[in-house]
Design an enzyme around this catalytic site. Structure first.
Site, PDB file in Angstrom:
ATOM      1  N   LYS A   1      -6.890   1.186  -3.152  1.00 43.56           N
ATOM      2  CA  LYS A   1      -6.536   0.552  -1.881  1.00 43.56           C
ATOM      3  C   LYS A   1      -6.730   1.502  -0.702  1.00 43.56           C
ATOM      4  O   LYS A   1      -7.346   1.142   0.312  1.00 43.56           O
ATOM      5  CB  LYS A   1      -5.083   0.054  -1.942  1.00 43.56           C
TER       6      LYS A   1
ATOM      7  N   ARG B   1       0.379  -5.066  16.344  1.00 47.74           N
ATOM      8  CA  ARG B   1       0.697  -3.706  15.882  1.00 47.74           C
ATOM      9  C   ARG B   1      -0.503  -2.791  16.126  1.00 47.74           C
ATOM     10  O   ARG B   1      -1.616  -3.111  15.734  1.00 47.74           O
ATOM     11  CB  ARG B   1       1.063  -3.719  14.392  1.00 47.74           C
TER      12      ARG B   1
ATOM     13  N   LYS C   1      -2.525   3.235  10.009  1.00 49.90           N
ATOM     14  CA  LYS C   1      -1.450   3.943   9.303  1.00 49.90           C
ATOM     15  C   LYS C   1      -1.874   4.327   7.873  1.00 49.90           C
ATOM     16  O   LYS C   1      -1.424   5.337   7.350  1.00 49.90           O
ATOM     17  CB  LYS C   1      -0.146   3.144   9.313  1.00 49.90           C
TER      18      LYS C   1
ATOM     19  N   ARG D   1      -7.090  -9.791   4.291  1.00 51.57           N
ATOM     20  CA  ARG D   1      -7.262  -9.553   5.726  1.00 51.57           C
ATOM     21  C   ARG D   1      -6.449 -10.580   6.480  1.00 51.57           C
ATOM     22  O   ARG D   1      -6.446 -11.760   6.106  1.00 51.57           O
ATOM     23  CB  ARG D   1      -8.746  -9.752   6.131  1.00 51.57           C
ATOM     24  N   GLU D   2      -5.785 -10.155   7.542  1.00 51.80           N
ATOM     25  CA  GLU D   2      -5.092 -11.127   8.370  1.00 51.80           C
ATOM     26  C   GLU D   2      -6.133 -12.080   8.944  1.00 51.80           C
ATOM     27  O   GLU D   2      -7.256 -11.690   9.230  1.00 51.80           O
ATOM     28  CB  GLU D   2      -4.330 -10.423   9.491  1.00 51.80           C
TER      29      GLU D   2
ATOM     30  N   CYS E   1      -2.576  -1.973   9.269  1.00 50.28           N
ATOM     31  CA  CYS E   1      -3.058  -1.338   8.029  1.00 50.28           C
ATOM     32  C   CYS E   1      -3.958  -0.136   8.238  1.00 50.28           C
ATOM     33  O   CYS E   1      -3.572   0.983   7.919  1.00 50.28           O
ATOM     34  CB  CYS E   1      -3.767  -2.372   7.154  1.00 50.28           C
TER      35      CYS E   1
ATOM     36  N   GLY F   1      -7.428  -1.399  14.888  1.00 49.53           N
ATOM     37  CA  GLY F   1      -5.977  -1.304  15.063  1.00 49.53           C
ATOM     38  C   GLY F   1      -5.327  -2.106  13.961  1.00 49.53           C
ATOM     39  O   GLY F   1      -5.912  -2.285  12.894  1.00 49.53           O
TER      40      GLY F   1
ATOM     41  N   THR G   1       0.860  -1.192   0.000  1.00 44.99           N
ATOM     42  CA  THR G   1       0.000   0.000   0.000  1.00 44.99           C
ATOM     43  C   THR G   1       0.891   1.236   0.000  1.00 44.99           C
ATOM     44  O   THR G   1       1.693   1.424   0.913  1.00 44.99           O
ATOM     45  CB  THR G   1      -0.902   0.000   1.253  1.00 44.99           C
TER      46      THR G   1
ATOM     47  N   LYS H   1      -7.071  -8.260  16.514  1.00 48.25           N
ATOM     48  CA  LYS H   1      -8.334  -8.925  16.171  1.00 48.25           C
ATOM     49  C   LYS H   1      -8.127 -10.425  16.342  1.00 48.25           C
ATOM     50  O   LYS H   1      -6.979 -10.879  16.442  1.00 48.25           O
ATOM     51  CB  LYS H   1      -8.774  -8.584  14.744  1.00 48.25           C
TER      52      LYS H   1
HETATM   53  C1  UDX Z   1      -7.552  -4.528   6.673  1.00 46.33           C
HETATM   54  C2  UDX Z   1      -8.537  -4.596   5.509  1.00 46.33           C
HETATM   55  O1  UDX Z   1      -9.759  -5.216   5.928  1.00 46.33           O
HETATM   56  C3  UDX Z   1      -7.918  -5.343   4.337  1.00 46.33           C
HETATM   57  O2  UDX Z   1      -8.810  -5.370   3.238  1.00 46.33           O
HETATM   58  C4  UDX Z   1      -6.612  -4.682   3.975  1.00 46.33           C
HETATM   59  O3  UDX Z   1      -5.974  -5.385   2.934  1.00 46.33           O
HETATM   60  C5  UDX Z   1      -5.697  -4.585   5.177  1.00 46.33           C
HETATM   61  O4  UDX Z   1      -6.358  -3.930   6.259  1.00 46.33           O
HETATM   62  P1  UDX Z   1      -6.794  -6.245   8.598  1.00 46.33           P
HETATM   63  O5  UDX Z   1      -5.863  -5.185   9.067  1.00 46.33           O
HETATM   64  O6  UDX Z   1      -6.320  -7.651   8.479  1.00 46.33           O
HETATM   65  O7  UDX Z   1      -7.352  -5.862   7.136  1.00 46.33           O
HETATM   66  O8  UDX Z   1      -8.024  -6.239   9.617  1.00 46.33           O
HETATM   67  P2  UDX Z   1      -9.597  -6.008   9.564  1.00 46.33           P
HETATM   68  O9  UDX Z   1     -10.297  -7.293   9.553  1.00 46.33           O
HETATM   69  O10 UDX Z   1      -9.931  -5.041   8.513  1.00 46.33           O
HETATM   70  O11 UDX Z   1      -9.824  -5.338  11.000  1.00 46.33           O
HETATM   71  C6  UDX Z   1      -9.198  -4.094  11.324  1.00 46.33           C
HETATM   72  C7  UDX Z   1      -9.557  -3.654  12.711  1.00 46.33           C
HETATM   73  O12 UDX Z   1     -10.903  -3.202  12.773  1.00 46.33           O
HETATM   74  C8  UDX Z   1      -9.439  -4.722  13.809  1.00 46.33           C
HETATM   75  O13 UDX Z   1      -8.803  -4.155  14.931  1.00 46.33           O
HETATM   76  C9  UDX Z   1     -10.874  -5.093  14.118  1.00 46.33           C
HETATM   77  O14 UDX Z   1     -11.039  -5.535  15.433  1.00 46.33           O
HETATM   78  C10 UDX Z   1     -11.574  -3.762  13.881  1.00 46.33           C
HETATM   79  N1  UDX Z   1     -13.012  -3.903  13.544  1.00 46.33           N
HETATM   80  C11 UDX Z   1     -13.380  -4.558  12.409  1.00 46.33           C
HETATM   81  C12 UDX Z   1     -13.976  -3.326  14.373  1.00 46.33           C
HETATM   82  O15 UDX Z   1     -13.660  -2.696  15.393  1.00 46.33           O
HETATM   83  N2  UDX Z   1     -15.297  -3.441  14.029  1.00 46.33           N
HETATM   84  C13 UDX Z   1     -15.707  -4.104  12.902  1.00 46.33           C
HETATM   85  O16 UDX Z   1     -16.916  -4.154  12.658  1.00 46.33           O
HETATM   86  C14 UDX Z   1     -14.728  -4.675  12.074  1.00 46.33           C
END
Ligand code: UDX
Length: 455
Positions: free
Chosen positions: A213, A339, A272, A157-158, A269, A266, A124, A332
């Protein structure tokens, strides 16, 4: 058609991409400068927790389609298709993205490319980076114009990285419109097995692909902060944000996904990426367009502060000497990533106010210890809850959301639970005599004694 592919960077993105490209039938070399990480990967071990990745990694190493190396020369000799999958963290003390690693890949690789090659960026990056890297690659490479840089952002997504890579909901490719070259044709060959399944393939210019993105992550962050802002209002009138989210989520234009109120987003991704987007917009003179993202960030950070305040309130106004159990440290579930984890941030703040904090997480203890060595760590929920005055659930791992009050009841000092992810059933805990606090959901006492209609 099988391709010889090099993937630079073997973190969450790069390691997953390398293993999945081999799974699609390509010959792949994963390249990194971190020898310890490479040794693990070569031995078939994933250096982080990602469900399903180890199987794909091992299967493809055994099949001889996947190897790892720290040699750019070897990668340049071996492959004609190169993917950049290194990190773009936030710069220290600034909002902007640190492009050191992305730049280093091109600076090192391009001078070694002496035949036509396509470099696909997956990291990204701020809009404009791909164009700049393309110019630089052509300048440095003996093959000159025959080296192309295209952008192919990653949306994985992780926790679902393998699934998202092998079964994406869309593929996006940015190509240099001035020099269309072979990038689109090569991408179609690389992803042919995926494209056969009618996955949408959006081909656009470089700038749009970079923006897709950052726009996607900004939208997701906004959705989470929107529902968390609603939670703040719900708290003020004893309304229920979960019911509100369910009700508005039935509108297909809104949708229920990514609308879980709690302690906010948090990870490596979303936080930041929205900051880097604001910084880039500022450089481009378009900062006004993104001032709302500052509010999105503010709402998100306020969640963490609020959780500390609620904990202090239930402790009678002071955290000094309190024993606090924290269940969950990863940003999550299904991840060991800490991070910018809201859970760890909250645990740290509570400890700084004089409490003794014991943290348990099914996968993230090792990473948490490195980041917050002064917190206490337990190896299971019961040990974390021993003697606790209050229990905080901060990551919605199934073992916490499925937990029943009887499991921890004999071990705590006070039956008080704060559910930072609204993942527990309030009635179940309250009917067992616990004091339950969620985020934007009414508590038992307040549920009956306040009538919203009279407010
Ligand atoms: C994210 C994007 O979803 C993904 O498409 C991109 O490529 C990278 O960044 P990721 O960082 O793996 O992916 O986590 P994601 O599932 O998006 O969750 C991000 C944060 O949001 C987590 O801390 C999660 O707990 C929080 N979250 C998510 C909420 O607080 N509420 C929600 O309804 C969904």
């Amino acid at each position: 058609m099988s391709k010889n592919i090099a993937v630079f960077g073997t973190g969450y993105l790069g390691a997953t991409h390398a293993a999945c490209m081999a799974e699609l039938g390509h010959e792949v070399i994963g390249v990194d400068i971190d020898k310890a990480k490479l040794a693990k990967l070569e031995a078939g071990e994933v250096p982080f927790f990602e469900p399903g990745l180890e199987e794909v990694l091992r299967r493809n190493i055994s099949a001889g389609r996947l190897q790892f190396s720290d040699s750019y020369e070897e990668a340049a000799r071996f492959a004609d298709v190169h993917f950049i999958g290194v990190g773009t963290p936030q710069k220290t003390g600034e909002f902007a993205a640190d492009l050191t690693y992305v730049n280093a890949v091109v600076e090192t690789l391009a001078p070694m490319l002496n035949r036509p090659a396509v470099i696909f960026g997956k990291s990204t990056v701020p809009v404009g980076t791909a164009q700049r890297l393309g110019d630089r690659a052509r300048e440095l490479s003996p093959a000159g114009e025959a080296v192309e840089v295209a952008w192919n952002p990653e949306f994985l997504r992780e926790g679902f990285a393998v699934q998202d890579t092998l079964h994406p909901d869309r593929l996006v490719l940015g190509i240099d419109r001035e020099r269309p070259g072979r990038a689109e044709e090569v991408a179609r060959q690389v992803y042919s097995a995926i494209l056969e399944k009618d996955v949408p393939f959006i081909v656009t210019d470089l700038a749009t692909s970079e923006l897709v993105k950052t726009a996607a992550n900004s939208f997701l962050a906004t959705k989470i902060s929107f529902i968390n802002a609603m939670a703040e209002v719900c708290d003020a009138v004893n309304a229920d944000v979960t019911v509100l989210a369910d009700a508005i989520g039935h509108d297909a234009r809104i949708g229920r996904r990514f609308m879980n109120a709690g302690i906010g987003f948090g990870g490596g991704c979303l936080p930041k990426d929205i900051r880097a987007f604001m910084a880039r917009a500022g450089e481009l003179g378009a900062d006004q367009a993104l001032t709302f993202l500052r509010e999105v960030d503010n709402i998100n950070m306020r969640r963490r502060l609020r959780m500390v305040e609620v904990t202090r309130d239930v402790m009678g106004g002071s955290l000094l000497g309190a024993r606090v159990a924290v269940l969950g440290a990863a940003f999550k579930p299904e991840s060991d990533d800490v991070r910018d984890s809201p859970a760890l941030n909250i645990a740290g703040q509570i400890q700084l106010q004089g409490a003794s904090v014991t943290v348990y997480d099914p996968k993230a203890i090792k990473n948490s210890r490195t980041q917050f060595p002064t917190l206490n760590y337990a190896s299971n929920s019961i040990d974390a809850c021993r003697g606790a005055d209050v229990v905080l659930v901060l990551t919605e791992w199934p073992e916490f959301s499925n937990m029943v009050p009887e499991e921890i009841e004999p071990h705590v000092r006070n039956r008080v639970i704060i559910d930072g992810r609204n993942c527990l059933d309030p009635t179940q805990w309250e009917s067992s005599g616990w004091e339950y606090h969620g985020v934007g959901v009414p508590t038992l006492g307040r549920r009956t004694d306040v009538d919203v209609r009279t407010q």
